[in-house]
Design a protein around this motif. Structure first.
Motif, PDB file in Angstrom:
ATOM      1  N   THR A 155       0.812  -1.219   0.000  1.00 29.23           N
ATOM      2  CA  THR A 155       0.000   0.000   0.000  1.00 29.23           C
ATOM      3  C   THR A 155       0.844   1.268   0.000  1.00 29.23           C
ATOM      4  N   LEU A 156       2.122   1.165   0.388  1.00 26.81           N
ATOM      5  CA  LEU A 156       2.975   2.351   0.522  1.00 26.81           C
ATOM      6  C   LEU A 156       3.859   2.593  -0.704  1.00 26.81           C
ATOM      7  N   PHE A 157       4.292   1.522  -1.378  1.00 30.75           N
ATOM      8  CA  PHE A 157       5.093   1.677  -2.591  1.00 30.75           C
ATOM      9  C   PHE A 157       4.179   2.058  -3.761  1.00 30.75           C
ATOM     10  N   PRO A 158       4.672   2.815  -4.756  1.00 27.34           N
ATOM     11  CA  PRO A 158       6.031   3.345  -4.911  1.00 27.34           C
ATOM     12  C   PRO A 158       6.241   4.726  -4.298  1.00 27.34           C
ATOM     13  N   ALA A 159       5.214   5.271  -3.608  1.00 33.96           N
ATOM     14  CA  ALA A 159       5.355   6.616  -3.048  1.00 33.96           C
ATOM     15  C   ALA A 159       6.441   6.665  -1.976  1.00 33.96           C
ATOM     16  N   LEU A 160       6.629   5.562  -1.243  1.00 33.70           N
ATOM     17  CA  LEU A 160       7.636   5.526  -0.184  1.00 33.70           C
ATOM     18  C   LEU A 160       9.009   5.251  -0.782  1.00 33.70           C
ATOM     19  N   PRO A 161       9.987   6.138  -0.600  1.00 33.19           N
ATOM     20  CA  PRO A 161      11.345   5.872  -1.108  1.00 33.19           C
ATOM     21  C   PRO A 161      11.946   4.642  -0.449  1.00 33.19           C
ATOM     22  N   LEU A 162      12.753   3.905  -1.191  1.00 30.83           N
ATOM     23  CA  LEU A 162      13.360   2.689  -0.654  1.00 30.83           C
ATOM     24  C   LEU A 162      14.255   2.989   0.545  1.00 30.83           C
ATOM     25  N   ALA A 163      14.975   4.111   0.511  1.00 29.03           N
ATOM     26  CA  ALA A 163      15.853   4.464   1.627  1.00 29.03           C
ATOM     27  C   ALA A 163      15.048   4.688   2.901  1.00 29.03           C
ATOM     28  N   GLU A 164      13.883   5.309   2.781  1.00 24.73           N
ATOM     29  CA  GLU A 164      13.043   5.542   3.954  1.00 24.73           C
ATOM     30  C   GLU A 164      12.402   4.243   4.437  1.00 24.73           C
ATOM     31  N   ALA A 165      12.144   3.302   3.524  1.00 25.25           N
ATOM     32  CA  ALA A 165      11.641   1.995   3.940  1.00 25.25           C
ATOM     33  C   ALA A 165      12.682   1.286   4.798  1.00 25.25           C
ATOM     34  N   VAL A 166      13.956   1.357   4.384  1.00 22.10           N
ATOM     35  CA  VAL A 166      15.038   0.753   5.167  1.00 22.10           C
ATOM     36  C   VAL A 166      15.145   1.431   6.534  1.00 22.10           C
ATOM     37  N   GLY A 167      15.024   2.742   6.566  1.00 13.23           N
ATOM     38  CA  GLY A 167      15.037   3.449   7.843  1.00 13.23           C
ATOM     39  C   GLY A 167      13.906   3.009   8.752  1.00 13.23           C
ATOM     40  N   ALA A 168      12.730   2.773   8.164  1.00 10.80           N
ATOM     41  CA  ALA A 168      11.587   2.298   8.948  1.00 10.80           C
ATOM     42  C   ALA A 168      11.829   0.886   9.466  1.00 10.80           C
ATOM     43  N   TYR A 169      12.479   0.032   8.647  1.00 10.19           N
ATOM     44  CA  TYR A 169      12.824  -1.311   9.115  1.00 10.19           C
ATOM     45  C   TYR A 169      13.705  -1.238  10.363  1.00 10.19           C
ATOM     46  N   LEU A 170      14.707  -0.332  10.326  1.00  9.18           N
ATOM     47  CA  LEU A 170      15.625  -0.198  11.456  1.00  9.18           C
ATOM     48  C   LEU A 170      14.889   0.292  12.703  1.00  9.18           C
ATOM     49  N   THR A 171      13.973   1.243  12.529  1.00  6.90           N
ATOM     50  CA  THR A 171      13.205   1.757  13.666  1.00  6.90           C
ATOM     51  C   THR A 171      12.324   0.667  14.265  1.00  6.90           C
ATOM     52  N   ALA A 172      11.638  -0.091  13.425  1.00  4.13           N
ATOM     53  CA  ALA A 172      10.779  -1.180  13.913  1.00  4.13           C
ATOM     54  C   ALA A 172      11.597  -2.230  14.649  1.00  4.13           C
ATOM     55  N   ALA A 173      12.771  -2.567  14.107  1.00 11.15           N
ATOM     56  CA  ALA A 173      13.633  -3.551  14.769  1.00 11.15           C
ATOM     57  C   ALA A 173      14.091  -3.059  16.129  1.00 11.15           C
ATOM     58  N   ALA A 174      14.427  -1.774  16.230  1.00 16.78           N
ATOM     59  CA  ALA A 174      14.841  -1.209  17.511  1.00 16.78           C
ATOM     60  C   ALA A 174      13.706  -1.273  18.534  1.00 16.78           C
ATOM     61  N   ILE A 175      12.471  -1.065  18.081  1.00 20.21           N
ATOM     62  CA  ILE A 175      11.310  -1.155  18.981  1.00 20.21           C
ATOM     63  C   ILE A 175      11.153  -2.577  19.505  1.00 20.21           C
ATOM     64  N   VAL A 176      11.318  -3.560  18.618  1.00 21.26           N
ATOM     65  CA  VAL A 176      11.193  -4.962  19.029  1.00 21.26           C
ATOM     66  C   VAL A 176      12.262  -5.315  20.060  1.00 21.26           C
ATOM     67  N   VAL A 177      13.494  -4.867  19.816  1.00 19.39           N
ATOM     68  CA  VAL A 177      14.571  -5.121  20.784  1.00 19.39           C
ATOM     69  C   VAL A 177      14.241  -4.477  22.126  1.00 19.39           C
ATOM     70  N   ALA A 178      13.737  -3.243  22.110  1.00 20.36           N
ATOM     71  CA  ALA A 178      13.405  -2.544  23.351  1.00 20.36           C
ATOM     72  C   ALA A 178      12.301  -3.269  24.116  1.00 20.36           C
ATOM     73  N   VAL A 179      11.278  -3.740  23.397  1.00 17.18           N
ATOM     74  CA  VAL A 179      10.197  -4.485  24.050  1.00 17.18           C
ATOM     75  C   VAL A 179      10.743  -5.768  24.672  1.00 17.18           C
ATOM     76  N   GLY A 180      11.648  -6.429  23.968  1.00 10.26           N
ATOM     77  CA  GLY A 180      12.237  -7.648  24.492  1.00 10.26           C
ATOM     78  C   GLY A 180      13.073  -7.406  25.739  1.00 10.26           C
ATOM     79  N   LEU A 181      13.884  -6.351  25.723  1.00  8.58           N
ATOM     80  CA  LEU A 181      14.762  -6.065  26.860  1.00  8.58           C
ATOM     81  C   LEU A 181      13.975  -5.695  28.107  1.00  8.58           C
TER      82      LEU A 181
END
Length: 365
Positions: free
Chosen positions: A83-109
């Protein structure tokens, strides 16, 4: 000794989990790549990244915890990309992946996810899991409408093997299905070729839009749609595994793979049921091998991304539907039984089952 724990049934369960992941959720990933207008080399890098993330986290956790921890990529999160592509730049998608992963790590810790798991009644969890798996059982028989000979022969083979060769009945069903597919001329083998994947690095970028539209929803659907039912499966199979190491390990794997296009690595829900039940091994203490085998097959799939995807997509959709449905029959039965076991929780479990099986989507969840 760990070497003595290896068995054909556990390795087969790990392979089937990868087969179903590549032949099912991976198709959603392809749709996202098409929406992003990603070239073949970049798409192969994405498949390499999600495979390697799942392989590393699954093998490490299964070996360390001696529990069949089956990991994959976030299928609900992948659906968000379409639903987000192609309006979402690929670089910003990667940035969002990193943010989501950091949230998961924080919830786990913080250990907050374990506290949530302790507050959810087991019957309700089992009802939810039964609802998730129920459509797969239906699709196995629905396939008879379009390919009756393949479906009915696989069903008959499954029942006979279950009766006379119970430990390896899935191996026999898989072999029978492949042989029938070839004999009936249903598979398209023309596109098969040997092709190695080459990781493509994408520098991340961040924006409020990508954080709100992808990162936060991705973290939420991963926690509620993957980690929660995945932990339910482990607990239902008798494994008192804490969620903290699982979330932290998968989150770290996600951080490592994100720059190469790997969306969040999560605890598998549907395919995990193949590796945590008696089909993997009669002895629960030896089922951890299925988690390691699952990771090894992901390594092969990631390395040979183009070839392995062509192989899986060559098989007809009906074959995958029948194999998945039959493989999950035991898990469906176990969760239905657990959902109805406690009279005090029975009504809530039934509501959870019906709501989940209905395919209801509300507020993006």
């Amino acid at each position: 000794m760990p070497g003595r724990d290896w068995s054909v049934s556990a390795v087969t369960a790990g392979f089937l989990a990868v087969l179903i992941s590549y032949a099912g959720p991976l198709l959603i990933f392809f749709q996202a790549a098409q929406a992003a207008h990603a070239p073949p080399a970049l798409t192969a890098s994405w498949v390499w990244a999600i495979s390697m993330g799942a392989a590393a986290a699954g093998m490490a956790l299964s070996w360390w915890l001696r529990v069949p921890v089956i990991t994959a990529w976030s299928a609900p999160g992948t659906a968000l990309l379409i639903t987000l592509f192609p309006a979402l730049p690929l670089a910003e998608a990667v940035g969002a992946y990193l943010t989501a992963a950091a949230i998961v790590v924080a919830v786990g810790l913080t250990g907050s996810f374990d506290a949530l798991m302790r507050r959810i009644p087991r019957g309700v969890c089992a009802g939810m899991m039964a609802g998730i798996l129920f459509p797969f059982g239906l699709r196995a028989f629905k396939a008879a409408e379009s390919m009756p000979l393949l479906t009915l022969c696989m069903l008959a083979g499954f029942l006979l093997a279950r009766r006379w060769w119970p430990r390896y009945h899935l191996v026999a069903t898989l072999a029978l299905g492949v042989a029938l597919t070839a004999a009936l001329g249903e598979g398209d083998w023309s596109a098969l070729r040997l092709e190695l994947a080459h990781p493509v690095f994408t520098a991340p970028a961040w924006s409020w839009a990508s954080t709100l539209s992808l990162a936060l929803p991705l973290a939420m659907v991963s926690l509620t749609g993957q980690f929660l039912p995945g932990m339910v499966i482990l607990r239902g199979a008798g494994y008192a595994t804490p969620a903290r190491p699982v979330l932290v390990a998968t989150g770290l794997a996600s951080l490592a793979m994100a720059p190469f296009g790997g969306i969040t690595t999560v605890l598998a829900a549907i395919t995990a049921a193949l590796c945590t039940g008696r089909e993997a091994h009669e002895d629960p203490a030896r089922r951890w091998v299925a988690g390691v085998a699952n990771g090894l097959f992901y390594l092969v799939g990631g390395t040979l991304a183009g070839s392995i995807i062509a192989l899986f997509t060559a098989l007809p959709a009906q074959f995958v539907a029948v194999l998945a449905g039959l493989a999950l029959l035991g898990a469906i039965a176990a969760n239905v039984q657990a959902a109805m076991a406690d009279a005090q929780q029975r009504e809530g479990a039934l509501v959870a089952f019906l709501a989940t099986a209905s395919g209801l989507t509300l507020f993006g969840l």
